[in-house]
Motif scaffolding. Structure first.
Motif, PDB file in Angstrom:
ATOM      1  N   MET A 108       0.826  -1.204   0.000  1.00 42.49           N
ATOM      2  CA  MET A 108       0.000   0.000   0.000  1.00 42.49           C
ATOM      3  C   MET A 108       0.863   1.257   0.000  1.00 42.49           C
ATOM      4  SD  MET A 108      -2.981  -1.244   2.659  1.00 42.49           S
ATOM      5  CE  MET A 108      -3.944   0.247   2.515  1.00 42.49           C
ATOM      6  N   TRP A 198      -8.219   3.036  -4.580  1.00 42.45           N
ATOM      7  CA  TRP A 198      -8.243   1.762  -3.867  1.00 42.45           C
ATOM      8  C   TRP A 198      -8.556   0.600  -4.809  1.00 42.45           C
ATOM      9  CZ3 TRP A 198      -6.859  -1.076   0.044  1.00 42.45           C
ATOM     10  CH2 TRP A 198      -7.543  -2.244   0.331  1.00 42.45           C
ATOM     11  N   TYR A 201      -5.604  -0.145  -7.004  1.00 37.80           N
ATOM     12  CA  TYR A 201      -4.608  -0.910  -6.246  1.00 37.80           C
ATOM     13  C   TYR A 201      -5.019  -2.373  -6.126  1.00 37.80           C
ATOM     14  CZ  TYR A 201      -2.642  -2.833  -1.913  1.00 37.80           C
ATOM     15  OH  TYR A 201      -2.075  -3.650  -0.975  1.00 37.80           O
ATOM     16  N   TRP A 202      -6.272  -2.618  -5.775  1.00 39.63           N
ATOM     17  CA  TRP A 202      -6.721  -3.977  -5.462  1.00 39.63           C
ATOM     18  C   TRP A 202      -7.018  -4.806  -6.703  1.00 39.63           C
ATOM     19  CZ3 TRP A 202      -6.205  -7.028  -1.576  1.00 39.63           C
ATOM     20  CH2 TRP A 202      -7.009  -8.157  -1.453  1.00 39.63           C
TER      21      TRP A 202
END
Length: 295
Positions: A108, A198, A201-202
């Motif tokens: 992260m 987010w 990223y995921w």
């Protein structure tokens, strides 16, 4: 015409006879095998010492024991006040949580440095790199004072919680280099479809980054499993010992030491590391090979 062809063959290196190539290959392989045996000798001696009689451990340099016995394994596993299985369980708990924390938190933080824009980004990245130059002993006393005030001493929390706070700058740097090699067009296309950072990223970065995540997981597991200094500082009760601290209990400077049990449990302590590396070695090699390279 034939003379010109012969000269061309010599220049291009095709004039080397098959016999000479075979001889060179044999010499190279013999040298590599000899070097491998030399490097593996301490491990082979450890395995031999764990199955030979106690009185022959330090009297023979041979890797072939005169007698084969598993008494040292039985004695080492059950011979302490706390069974060695407890030490194994403690090490698996600490190492497993450390892997989860490092992979999650460091990925992260690396995503933020590699793909997001925020104020003083370069400054904070430089500060993160500076932490790589600080020896562990420099921060040991302040950390111990903090953890003691929190009441965490003699628990696994000092060994695990920092991993969930992205405390390992090496893995952040490793992942930043990998993330920078991923095309930014993927992020732009996802943003046009309404994805938040987010979700990018995921859904995009993590699936494409399995090699570097596996690299971080393997190194974290190995370093945490082999860590002796950290558990020595924070753990004082035998029921909380990890494998490395458990191995220390076999030696006693004021009394009798059980070297057979020590070598037997040392051999068993290598098994989880070997299996972990064996299962993820392809991703490890791929992650190291592609980190920092444009693909």
């Amino acid at each position: 015409m034939s003379d010109a062809s012969a000269r061309l063959t010599v220049v291009t290196g095709k004039a080397t006879s098959p016999g000479r190539k075979r001889l060179t290959s044999i010499v190279i392989h013999v040298a590599l095998i000899g070097a491998s045996i030399l490097m593996l000798y301490p491990l082979l001696w450890l395995l031999a010492a764990s199955v030979r009689p106690e009185n022959e451990i330090f009297t023979s340099a041979s890797i072939i024991p005169s007698a084969f016995s598993l008494d040292a394994y039985v004695r080492g596993w059950n011979g302490l006040r706390t069974g060695f299985g407890t030490f194994y369980l403690n090490s698996f708990i600490v190492s497993g949580l450390s892997v989860i924390g490092n992979v999650t938190a460091c990925s992260m933080a690396a995503f933020a440095f590699a793909r997001l824009e925020f104020k003083f980004k370069s400054f904070w990245f430089a500060m993160m790199l500076m932490t790589l130059m600080l020896p562990y002993q420099v921060t040991l006393i302040p950390q111990y004072v903090l953890f003691r005030q929190l009441g965490w001493v003699n628990t696994f929390l000092p060994l695990v919680v920092p991993k969930f706070l992205a405390a390992d700058g090496f893995f952040i740097f490793l992942m930043v280099q990998f993330f920078r090699g991923l095309p930014k067009e993927l992020d732009e296309a996802a943003q046009m479809d309404g994805c938040s950072p987010w979700r990018i990223y995921w859904k995009i970065i993590i699936p494409l980054s399995m090699p570097v995540l596996a690299t971080a997981a393997i190194f974290t597991f190995i370093w945490t499993w082999d860590d002796f200094f950290g558990p020595l500082i924070y753990l004082s009760e035998m029921k909380s010992y990890t494998v490395m601290l458990g191995l220390r209990t076999f030696t006693d400077s004021t009394g009798e030491s059980d070297y057979g049990g020590l070598f037997a449990m040392s051999a068993l302590s290598l098994v989880p590391i070997f299996l972990f590396f064996l299962f993820f070695q392809r991703l490890l090699i791929e992650g190291i090979a592609t980190t920092g390279m444009k693909r």
